[in-house]
Design a protein around this motif. Structure first.
Motif, short mmCIF file in Angstrom:
data_model
loop_
_atom_site.label_atom_id
_atom_site.label_comp_id
_atom_site.label_asym_id
_atom_site.label_seq_id
_atom_site.Cartn_x
_atom_site.Cartn_y
_atom_site.Cartn_z
N PRO A 49 43.88 46.82 41.06
CA PRO A 49 45.16 46.61 40.82
C PRO A 49 45.92 45.48 41.32
N THR A 50 46.68 44.93 40.80
CA THR A 50 47.21 43.61 41.54
C THR A 50 48.44 43.60 41.99
N VAL A 51 49.17 44.88 42.00
CA VAL A 51 50.53 44.93 42.37
C VAL A 51 50.82 44.60 43.74
N VAL A 52 50.07 44.68 44.85
CA VAL A 52 50.28 44.17 46.02
C VAL A 52 50.23 42.66 46.21
N ALA A 53 48.93 42.23 45.56
CA ALA A 53 48.82 40.79 45.42
C ALA A 53 50.11 39.99 44.84
N ASN A 54 50.69 40.69 43.54
CA ASN A 54 51.76 39.97 42.82
C ASN A 54 52.94 40.23 43.75
N THR A 55 53.34 41.18 44.43
CA THR A 55 54.47 41.19 45.43
C THR A 55 54.33 40.05 46.65
#
Length: 333
Positions: A49-55
């Motif tokens: 998942p890339t949610v944390v990185a995108n944030t």
């Protein structure tokens, strides 16, 4: 058994990097932004998942922009504050370059010629500017500028609200002061006046003396700076102002040294005054503005004394004493 294409160790590394990037995006936005981009790339490569990185990328970008704008504004604001002329030392008596306050308009102008019994140097002219500015303020006459036009001339610009009557009174008072020097004190009255002069006339209130001391029935009437007390003085000074040889300022204390000839007379005078009853035990030091000081004498004084007080404006007092010491006179035209 077929290995999974998503390695748990790579998932952990990508997740850890994303979390670190998010934390740094708040503390060090630019570093967090760069690590967020790197963490997003690694997460995509590993299928994580890339949610944390995108944030982290979004927060890092936004805070980096905010910090950049803040730094630019701070640098620009600091430049405005420090962009004025270099401060002058007190000994640099340069011509005044003041401008009328915002919203005020210039009115009448007055040229004042300054003469001195001693050297008319830049320090003496600076003292004259200081004293005249205070005099106008004390008299309730708006002055918006006072500048040196040459080595012995001051140009005074009054505000639009200053009446021609006030300007004329100002000019007469500075040109022909009623009193200057060291005086004995004949009587002390409240500022409201009304004291009997012995011939059927009474003293006027201090409000009538806003342009300085005045002559009344062969006496001089002078009020203190606060306009709460008026002193009735003899018609002439016992010691003239140029009896002052030196004036020194140290904090809120002004030290005055008299000339050798004046010191002997002053010692005899203070010896007499210390044994006298009020008001004979007072000595008043007066200039064209009014009473500078009127202390009670408790003992014989030599040729040196000090003037001090918690509310004393030492620089203004020194300027007034400097004018007396130099024997400065004004001619308004």
């Amino acid at each position: 058994m077929t290995d999974s294409p998503y390695s748990p160790s790579r998932d952990t590394r990508s997740s850890t990097l994303s979390i670190v990037a998010l934390a740094l995006a708040i503390i060090l936005p630019l570093v967090g932004f760069v690590l967020g981009l790197l963490a997003r790339a690694k997460s995509k490569a590993s299928g994580s998942p890339t949610v944390v990185a995108n944030t982290a990328v979004v927060i890092g970008a936004l805070l980096s922009a905010v910090w950049t704008i803040a730094i630019v504004l701070l640098v620009g604001f600091g430049g405005v504050l420090s962009g004025g002329p270099a401060p002058r030392t007190p000994d640099t008596a340069a011509p005044s370059e003041s401008t009328p306050p915002s919203g005020s308009e210039s009115g009448d102008e007055l040229v004042i010629e300054v003469t001195s019994e001693r050297e008319l140097d830049s320090a003496t002219l600076a003292a004259a500017r200081t004293a005249l500015s205070f005099y106008a303020e004390n008299a309730g006459v708006e002055m918006v500028d006072i500048t040196e036009t040459n080595a012995d001339t001051l140009a005074v610009t009054f505000g639009a609200d200053a009446t021609s009557t006030d300007v004329d009174a100002f000019a007469r008072a500075v040109s022909t002061p009623a009193a200057e020097g060291f005086y004995a004190v004949d009587a002390v009255h409240p500022a409201t006046g009304g004291a009997d002069l012995g011939d059927g006339s009474t003293t006027p209130p201090c409000d009538a003396l806003r342009f300085g001391p005045m002559t009344v029935e062969e006496h001089v009437l002078a009020c203190d700076e606060a306009m709460v007390t008026q002193l009735l003085l003899p018609s002439s000074a016992r010691l003239v102002g140029n009896a002052i040889a030196e004036v020194e300022v140290s904090g809120d204390v002004v030290a005055v040294t008299l000339s050798d000839a004046a010191a002997e007379e002053f010692a005899a005078w203070t010896r007499e005054a210390s044994d006298a009853t009020a008001p004979g035990n007072q000595i008043a030091l007066v200039d064209f503005i009014g009473v500078i000081s009127a202390p009670t004498v408790a003992e014989e004084l030599a040729g040196e004394f000090q003037i001090s007080g918690a509310t004393l404006d030492a620089e203004l007092l020194a300027a007034r004493l400097q004018l007396l010491s130099s024997g400065v006179s004004f001619t308004a035209r």
